[in-house]
Design a protein around this motif. Sequence first.
Motif, mmCIF file in Angstrom:
data_model
loop_
_atom_site.group_PDB
_atom_site.id
_atom_site.type_symbol
_atom_site.label_atom_id
_atom_site.label_comp_id
_atom_site.label_asym_id
_atom_site.label_seq_id
_atom_site.Cartn_x
_atom_site.Cartn_y
_atom_site.Cartn_z
ATOM 1 N N ARG A 294 36.227 0.821 24.951
ATOM 2 C CA ARG A 294 35.598 -0.376 24.796
ATOM 3 C C ARG A 294 36.053 -1.024 26.099
ATOM 4 O O ARG A 294 35.402 -1.968 26.295
ATOM 5 C CB ARG A 294 35.816 -0.884 23.533
ATOM 6 N N LEU A 295 37.191 -0.792 26.812
ATOM 7 C CA LEU A 295 37.491 -1.559 27.976
ATOM 8 C C LEU A 295 36.622 -1.150 29.014
ATOM 9 O O LEU A 295 36.490 -0.031 29.570
ATOM 10 C CB LEU A 295 38.842 -1.102 28.222
ATOM 11 N N LYS A 296 36.089 -2.427 29.492
ATOM 12 C CA LYS A 296 35.238 -2.270 30.842
ATOM 13 C C LYS A 296 36.127 -2.568 32.370
ATOM 14 O O LYS A 296 35.558 -2.105 33.112
ATOM 15 C CB LYS A 296 34.164 -3.459 31.041
ATOM 16 N N THR A 297 37.017 -3.559 32.043
ATOM 17 C CA THR A 297 37.894 -3.468 33.351
ATOM 18 C C THR A 297 38.652 -2.519 33.728
ATOM 19 O O THR A 297 39.006 -1.532 32.782
ATOM 20 C CB THR A 297 38.830 -4.837 32.874
ATOM 21 N N ASP A 298 38.685 -2.001 34.950
ATOM 22 C CA ASP A 298 39.530 -0.913 35.379
ATOM 23 C C ASP A 298 40.805 -1.023 34.858
ATOM 24 O O ASP A 298 41.835 -1.595 35.023
ATOM 25 C CB ASP A 298 39.465 -0.967 37.044
ATOM 26 N N PHE A 299 40.971 0.304 34.069
ATOM 27 C CA PHE A 299 42.196 0.478 33.334
ATOM 28 C C PHE A 299 43.499 0.470 34.392
ATOM 29 O O PHE A 299 44.549 0.041 33.867
ATOM 30 C CB PHE A 299 42.291 1.706 32.559
ATOM 31 N N ILE A 300 43.312 1.064 35.314
ATOM 32 C CA ILE A 300 44.510 1.233 36.233
ATOM 33 C C ILE A 300 44.862 0.070 36.837
ATOM 34 O O ILE A 300 45.985 -0.300 37.144
ATOM 35 C CB ILE A 300 44.379 2.406 37.358
ATOM 36 N N GLN A 301 43.661 -0.759 37.483
ATOM 37 C CA GLN A 301 43.916 -2.075 37.763
ATOM 38 C C GLN A 301 44.869 -3.001 36.874
ATOM 39 O O GLN A 301 45.552 -3.913 37.217
ATOM 40 C CB GLN A 301 42.634 -2.790 38.016
ATOM 41 N N VAL A 302 44.485 -2.768 35.357
ATOM 42 C CA VAL A 302 45.182 -3.660 34.296
ATOM 43 C C VAL A 302 46.798 -3.129 34.491
ATOM 44 O O VAL A 302 47.754 -4.069 34.347
ATOM 45 C CB VAL A 302 44.612 -3.331 32.913
ATOM 46 N N ILE A 303 46.988 -1.827 34.631
ATOM 47 C CA ILE A 303 48.314 -1.460 34.539
ATOM 48 C C ILE A 303 49.285 -2.164 35.793
ATOM 49 O O ILE A 303 50.184 -2.604 35.895
ATOM 50 C CB ILE A 303 48.501 0.051 34.373
ATOM 51 N N LEU A 304 48.291 -2.008 37.025
ATOM 52 C CA LEU A 304 49.062 -2.360 38.209
ATOM 53 C C LEU A 304 49.261 -3.671 38.047
ATOM 54 O O LEU A 304 50.362 -4.204 38.717
ATOM 55 C CB LEU A 304 48.355 -1.780 39.486
ATOM 56 N N ASP A 305 48.284 -4.489 37.697
ATOM 57 C CA ASP A 305 48.495 -5.983 37.651
ATOM 58 C C ASP A 305 49.741 -6.208 36.554
ATOM 59 O O ASP A 305 50.498 -7.303 37.047
ATOM 60 C CB ASP A 305 47.304 -6.531 36.908
ATOM 61 N N VAL A 306 49.581 -5.589 35.353
ATOM 62 C CA VAL A 306 50.928 -6.112 34.532
ATOM 63 C C VAL A 306 52.297 -5.844 35.276
ATOM 64 O O VAL A 306 53.154 -6.273 35.134
ATOM 65 C CB VAL A 306 50.780 -5.369 33.383
ATOM 66 N N LEU A 307 52.286 -4.604 35.875
ATOM 67 C CA LEU A 307 53.587 -4.113 36.810
ATOM 68 C C LEU A 307 53.881 -4.924 37.714
ATOM 69 O O LEU A 307 55.040 -5.330 38.071
ATOM 70 C CB LEU A 307 53.320 -2.816 37.308
ATOM 71 N N ASP A 308 52.924 -6.079 38.254
ATOM 72 C CA ASP A 308 53.185 -6.946 39.201
ATOM 73 C C ASP A 308 53.414 -8.169 38.502
ATOM 74 O O ASP A 308 53.322 -9.378 39.232
ATOM 75 C CB ASP A 308 51.997 -7.012 40.426
ATOM 76 N N ASN A 309 53.382 -8.220 37.392
ATOM 77 C CA ASN A 309 53.511 -9.695 36.594
ATOM 78 C C ASN A 309 52.317 -10.498 36.549
ATOM 79 O O ASN A 309 52.606 -11.745 36.710
ATOM 80 C CB ASN A 309 55.001 -10.046 36.771
ATOM 81 N N LYS A 310 51.247 -9.918 36.900
ATOM 82 C CA LYS A 310 50.013 -10.441 36.840
ATOM 83 C C LYS A 310 49.147 -10.334 35.507
ATOM 84 O O LYS A 310 49.221 -9.449 35.125
ATOM 85 C CB LYS A 310 49.039 -10.210 38.035
ATOM 86 N N THR A 311 48.597 -11.502 35.021
ATOM 87 C CA THR A 311 47.797 -11.142 33.876
ATOM 88 C C THR A 311 46.279 -11.311 34.257
ATOM 89 O O THR A 311 46.084 -11.858 35.377
ATOM 90 C CB THR A 311 48.030 -12.115 32.914
ATOM 91 N N LEU A 312 45.263 -10.561 33.604
ATOM 92 C CA LEU A 312 43.906 -10.935 33.897
ATOM 93 C C LEU A 312 43.052 -10.974 32.670
ATOM 94 O O LEU A 312 43.725 -10.501 31.590
ATOM 95 C CB LEU A 312 43.314 -9.829 34.937
ATOM 96 N N GLU A 313 41.948 -11.592 32.775
ATOM 97 C CA GLU A 313 41.012 -11.525 31.415
ATOM 98 C C GLU A 313 40.221 -10.217 31.604
ATOM 99 O O GLU A 313 39.786 -9.732 32.491
ATOM 100 C CB GLU A 313 39.988 -12.651 31.705
ATOM 101 N N LEU A 314 40.442 -9.624 30.332
ATOM 102 C CA LEU A 314 39.742 -8.288 30.301
ATOM 103 C C LEU A 314 38.426 -8.631 29.700
ATOM 104 O O LEU A 314 37.913 -9.211 29.061
ATOM 105 C CB LEU A 314 40.578 -7.415 29.220
ATOM 106 N N GLU A 315 37.597 -7.411 30.283
ATOM 107 C CA GLU A 315 35.987 -7.289 29.762
ATOM 108 C C GLU A 315 35.821 -6.277 28.845
ATOM 109 O O GLU A 315 36.395 -4.991 29.104
ATOM 110 C CB GLU A 315 35.351 -7.113 30.847
ATOM 111 N N TRP A 316 35.201 -6.481 27.869
ATOM 112 C CA TRP A 316 35.127 -5.628 26.648
ATOM 113 C C TRP A 316 33.519 -5.120 26.213
ATOM 114 O O TRP A 316 32.971 -5.955 26.399
ATOM 115 C CB TRP A 316 35.700 -6.079 25.338
ATOM 116 N N ASP A 317 33.419 -3.849 26.112
ATOM 117 C CA ASP A 317 32.089 -3.481 25.431
ATOM 118 C C ASP A 317 31.945 -4.215 24.122
ATOM 119 O O ASP A 317 33.051 -4.092 23.234
ATOM 120 C CB ASP A 317 31.993 -1.900 25.263
#
Length: 416
Positions: A294-317
Motif C-alpha cells: 500500500r506504500l506509494k512513496t518510493d520505499f528506498i527513498q524512505v530508508i535513505l531519508d531516515v538514515l540521513d535523519n530526515k522524515t517525510l510524509e508518506l503517501e498510501w494507497d
Amino acid sequence: MKVLVVGKGGREHVLAWKASQSELVKHVFIAPGNVGMKNIGTLVGIEEEKILELADFAEKNKIGLTIVGPESVLALGIVNEFEKRGLKIFGPTKEAAKIETSKDFAKKLMKKYNVPTGNYETFDNILEAKVHLDNQSVPIVIKEDGLKAGKGVTVAFSKEEAIEALEIAFSISGNKVVIEEYLDGFEFSIIALANGETIIPLEVAQDHKRVYDNDKGPNTGGMGVYSPVDRIDKTIVDETIKKIVNPMLVGMKRDGIPFKGFIFAGVMLTDSGVKTIEFNARFGDPEAEGILPRLKTDFIQVILDVLDNKTLELEWDKRYAVAVVMASENYPKSSTIGSDIDIPEKLESLVFHMGTKIEKNRLQTNGGRVLSIVSYGHTLEEAQRNVYRDVKKIKCKQLFFRNDIGSKMCYNNKNK
Ligand code: AMP
Ligand code: GLY
C-alpha cells in the motif's frame, strides 16, 4: 544503486519487490531469497547467517544499501559487521536487536523508560516460577526468553495450562521465563522506520496469531493481516508513538544502544490505553505483505531519508489490503516439505513466497508458512472477498489457511 535484501521468506519477498520498484535502484540482489523472487532480482547463493560472506559480497559488488529481514541474522551481528566495513545497512546492531531477542531485556527497558506494558517477573528456575504462579490469577501469560519465532508464548486460561507451559519452557536448560499479566483488548502491530530518535511510522496492521479460525489453537508467527485498521485511528497511533515507540528509541539512544531499522511494536489497546505486548527488531511477517504493497512513496527513498535523519510524509494507497497465509498442515508443530503446489497463472492477487522450492520443475512446499496471498478492496470486506477468491484457486493437498482474516474488524464495523 544496487540493493541487497537478506532473507528468504515472505517479508523479504515484499522488501525485494518494493526495492525493485524504486527509481533509485538499478538492481536487487537477494541472499539467499526463494524461487518466488527469481523475477525480481538476482538470487545470491549465500545463506543468510553467513554474515562475513555477505559482507564480502556487498563490498565486491558495490552494494549501496543492504536491508535485513530476519531477526536471527540481526542477532548474529550482521549490522555490526557491515558497519565495521563502512557498508550502508538498514537494521539494528545485535545489541539493539535485544529488544526482540531477549524478552527480559525488553521488559527492563520498558520499565526504565515508563513504557506501558503488563506487569511481569522473570524466573530462571521452575520452583520459584511455580510459587509465583500460585499467587496469580488466570489468564496469565508465560513467555520463554530468547528467539522463538512467535511460538514461545502461552496465554494460559487455567493454572494447569500455565504449569504445563512452565514445564516445557524449563525442560530446556538455561532457559529463562517471563510470567506476565494478561492484557485484554484489541491487538495491533505498528512498525516504524527508525534511526536513533528519527522515526517514520508506517500504517497500522492487525495480525492473526492463532493458528485456527476465531483465534483458536496455539500461537504462530502470524496467519494473516489486514491494513489499514480503522479502529486504530490517528489519536491512538499518535498515543502509541508518544508513549511506546518514542520513549523506547530515546531511551536506547541515551543508553548507548541507538536503534536503526524497522522497529515493530505489538500493542494492545486496553480500557486503560495502549500497552506494549512486545517489541521486534525487524519488519513483521506477514505484516510486510499487508502494509508495504500500500506504500506509494518510493520505499528506498524512505530508508535513505531516515538514515540521513530526515522524515517525510508518506503517501498510501487508500484501499484496504488483506494478506492470507497458506501454511503446511501441521504448522506450527511441524512443517511439510515437498508437497506440490499449483498456482493459476492469472491471479489478480499478489503472491509472496514464504517457504517454497522448485523440485523437478514443480513448485513445492518448503516450510511451515508457505505462501502469503494479498489483495486489495475499497472496503475491508471487498479485499477479503478478493483474496479468498484467489486463495481458493491455489491447489495443494497439504496447505491450509484461516478463513477469517480481517473478520474481527468486519464484525466490529457491522456492530457500529
Ligand atoms: P509475543 O511473541 O510476545 O508477541 O506473543 C505472541 C502473542 O501472544 C501476542 O501477539 C498476543 O496475541 C499474545 N500475548 C502475548 N503477551 C500477551 C499479554 N500480556 N496479554 C495478552 N496476550 C498476550
Ligand atoms: N507477525 C508477527 C511477527 O512477525 O512477529
